[in-house]
Design a protein around this motif. Structure first.
Motif, PDB file in Angstrom:
ATOM      1  N   ALA A 198      42.131   3.150 -28.990  1.00 61.32           N
ATOM      2  CA  ALA A 198      43.181   2.561 -29.952  1.00 61.32           C
ATOM      3  C   ALA A 198      42.622   1.843 -30.972  1.00 61.32           C
ATOM      4  O   ALA A 198      43.453   1.446 -31.966  1.00 61.32           O
ATOM      5  CB  ALA A 198      44.048   1.307 -29.065  1.00 61.32           C
ATOM      6  N   GLU A 199      41.407   1.776 -31.379  1.00 57.86           N
ATOM      7  CA  GLU A 199      40.753   1.106 -32.603  1.00 57.86           C
ATOM      8  C   GLU A 199      40.255   2.129 -33.543  1.00 57.86           C
ATOM      9  O   GLU A 199      39.830   2.054 -34.530  1.00 57.86           O
ATOM     10  CB  GLU A 199      39.698   0.142 -32.213  1.00 57.86           C
ATOM     11  CG  GLU A 199      39.976  -0.838 -31.402  1.00 57.86           C
ATOM     12  CD  GLU A 199      38.795  -1.588 -30.766  1.00 57.86           C
ATOM     13  OE1 GLU A 199      38.973  -2.972 -30.741  1.00 57.86           O
ATOM     14  OE2 GLU A 199      37.715  -1.082 -30.406  1.00 57.86           O
ATOM     15  N   LEU A 200      40.599   3.366 -33.261  1.00 57.20           N
ATOM     16  CA  LEU A 200      40.214   4.740 -34.020  1.00 57.20           C
ATOM     17  C   LEU A 200      40.901   4.763 -35.341  1.00 57.20           C
ATOM     18  O   LEU A 200      40.284   5.132 -36.346  1.00 57.20           O
ATOM     19  CB  LEU A 200      40.389   6.011 -33.275  1.00 57.20           C
ATOM     20  CG  LEU A 200      39.547   6.407 -32.193  1.00 57.20           C
ATOM     21  CD1 LEU A 200      40.014   7.688 -31.426  1.00 57.20           C
ATOM     22  CD2 LEU A 200      38.079   6.648 -32.928  1.00 57.20           C
ATOM     23  N   ASN A 201      42.100   4.031 -35.416  1.00 59.94           N
ATOM     24  CA  ASN A 201      42.542   3.697 -37.024  1.00 59.94           C
ATOM     25  C   ASN A 201      42.817   5.273 -37.492  1.00 59.94           C
ATOM     26  O   ASN A 201      42.884   5.277 -38.840  1.00 59.94           O
ATOM     27  CB  ASN A 201      41.811   3.097 -37.945  1.00 59.94           C
ATOM     28  CG  ASN A 201      42.630   2.459 -38.971  1.00 59.94           C
ATOM     29  OD1 ASN A 201      43.599   2.258 -38.963  1.00 59.94           O
ATOM     30  ND2 ASN A 201      41.681   1.650 -40.029  1.00 59.94           N
ATOM     31  N   GLY A 202      43.276   6.002 -36.883  1.00 57.98           N
ATOM     32  CA  GLY A 202      43.617   7.460 -37.440  1.00 57.98           C
ATOM     33  C   GLY A 202      42.603   8.271 -37.558  1.00 57.98           C
ATOM     34  O   GLY A 202      42.732   9.424 -38.282  1.00 57.98           O
ATOM     35  N   ILE A 203      41.468   7.895 -37.324  1.00 61.30           N
ATOM     36  CA  ILE A 203      40.011   8.610 -37.591  1.00 61.30           C
ATOM     37  C   ILE A 203      39.755   9.511 -36.503  1.00 61.30           C
ATOM     38  O   ILE A 203      39.858   9.038 -35.166  1.00 61.30           O
ATOM     39  CB  ILE A 203      38.837   7.615 -37.791  1.00 61.30           C
ATOM     40  CG1 ILE A 203      39.012   7.017 -39.045  1.00 61.30           C
ATOM     41  CG2 ILE A 203      37.667   8.585 -37.881  1.00 61.30           C
ATOM     42  CD1 ILE A 203      38.016   5.823 -39.352  1.00 61.30           C
ATOM     43  N   ASP A 204      39.564  10.930 -36.808  1.00 62.92           N
ATOM     44  CA  ASP A 204      39.156  11.547 -35.492  1.00 62.92           C
ATOM     45  C   ASP A 204      37.797  11.258 -35.044  1.00 62.92           C
ATOM     46  O   ASP A 204      36.876  11.149 -35.703  1.00 62.92           O
ATOM     47  CB  ASP A 204      39.154  13.185 -36.167  1.00 62.92           C
ATOM     48  CG  ASP A 204      38.693  14.228 -35.000  1.00 62.92           C
ATOM     49  OD1 ASP A 204      37.827  14.175 -34.490  1.00 62.92           O
ATOM     50  OD2 ASP A 204      39.552  15.261 -34.849  1.00 62.92           O
ATOM     51  N   GLU A 205      37.757  10.993 -33.818  1.00 65.99           N
ATOM     52  CA  GLU A 205      36.639  10.584 -33.049  1.00 65.99           C
ATOM     53  C   GLU A 205      35.209  11.456 -33.401  1.00 65.99           C
ATOM     54  O   GLU A 205      34.192  10.928 -33.675  1.00 65.99           O
ATOM     55  CB  GLU A 205      36.495  10.573 -31.604  1.00 65.99           C
ATOM     56  CG  GLU A 205      35.661   9.513 -30.908  1.00 65.99           C
ATOM     57  CD  GLU A 205      35.797   9.384 -29.534  1.00 65.99           C
ATOM     58  OE1 GLU A 205      35.514   8.439 -29.031  1.00 65.99           O
ATOM     59  OE2 GLU A 205      36.625  10.269 -28.864  1.00 65.99           O
ATOM     60  N   GLY A 206      35.476  12.865 -33.675  1.00 69.87           N
ATOM     61  CA  GLY A 206      34.576  13.779 -33.896  1.00 69.87           C
ATOM     62  C   GLY A 206      33.906  13.546 -35.429  1.00 69.87           C
ATOM     63  O   GLY A 206      32.879  13.995 -35.513  1.00 69.87           O
TER      64      GLY A 206
END
Length: 195
Positions: free
Chosen positions: A176-184
Motif C-alpha cells: 500500500a506504500e508503493l505510491n504507484g511505483i512498480d515494485e520491480g
C-alpha cells in the motif's frame, strides 16, 4: 474506549498503565495544547476510518493496530524507552502523506538484526553506533530534480558514532506504500549528511 469521539488534551495526560482504545466507523482526532503520553494506544477503527493527529504523541509501551489507520498529519510520534508498534498490515497502519514521523532512540552496540521500535528497519554491524535516532516517515521523497517520487515510507538513521560502521541495512514496506511505483523498478535512494 473512545467510540467515534475525539481526544482533546488541554492538561497533563501521562498514562503509566492501561489502554486507550479508539474505535468506530468515523474519523477521529487527537488534539490539544499539551502532548499526551499514552501507555498503550490501540487503533480499532472500522474499514478505512482513520485517527488523525493534530498534536505530537509520546508512547510509553506500544501502539497496537487492530483495524484502521493512524494519520500522522504532519505531526510526530515519539516511542519512549522500549516502546514499539504492533500489528501493522496493508489495511491497518500508520500513514502520513502530508509529513510527520515516528521516532525511537536506541543504544546500538554491535547490533544483530536490531529493529528498534519495530519500525521495520533492521540493522546489523560489529561496530558501536552509540545512541541512534531512527525516524520513519510516510511522505513521498522528491528525487531526480523534483520530477520523481518515492515509496510512502522512508527512514532517517542518525547514529552518535558515524565512522566506518560497515552496517547491513534491511527495511520493510507495505504494498500500500508503493505510491504507484512498480515494485520491480524500485531502487534504493539515499542522502548522506542531509545533502
Amino acid at each position: 474506549v473512545l467510540h467515534d469521539i475525539n481526544f482533546a488534551n488541554k492538561g497533563v495526560f501521562t498514562q503509566s498503565s492501561g489502554v486507550v482504545r479508539i474505535t468506530g466507523a468515523a474519523n477521529s482526532t487527537i488534539s490539544g495544547t499539551i502532548n499526551p503520553q499514552f501507555y498503550t494506544l490501540e487503533i480499532w477503527k472500522t474499514g478505512i476510518a482513520e485517527t488523525q493527529l493534530f498534536i505530537n504523541l509520546d508512547i510509553a509501551k506500544e501502539i497496537s493496530f487492530i483495524s484502521g489507520l493512524l494519520n500522522l498529519n504532519n505531526r510526530n510520534i515519539f516511542l519512549l524507552g522500549t516502546a514499539v508498534i504492533k500489528g501493522e498490515t496493508e489495511t491497518r497502519r500508520i500513514i502520513g502523506a502530508n509529513g510527520g514521523y515516528i521516532e525511537v532512540n536506541a543504544a546500538l552496540n554491535a547490533p544483530a538484526n536490531a529493529n528498534p521500535g519495530n519500525l521495520g528497519v533492521f540493522i546489523t554491524s560489529t561496530k558501536n553506533f552509540g545512541n541512534t535516532v531512527i525516524r520513519r516517515g510516510h511522505q513521498s521523497q522528491v528525487m531526480g530534480g523534483g520530477n520523481s517520487n518515492s515509496l510512502l515510507r522512508y527512514y532517517d538513521i542518525v547514529p552518535a558514532n558515524n565512522v566506518d560502521l560497515n552496517a547491513a541495512l534491511r527495511f520493510q514496506y507495505l504494498d500500500a506504500e508503493l505510491n504507484g511505483i512498480d515494485e520491480g523498478n524500485a531502487i534504493l535512494f539515499k542522502k548522506v549528511n542531509n545533502l
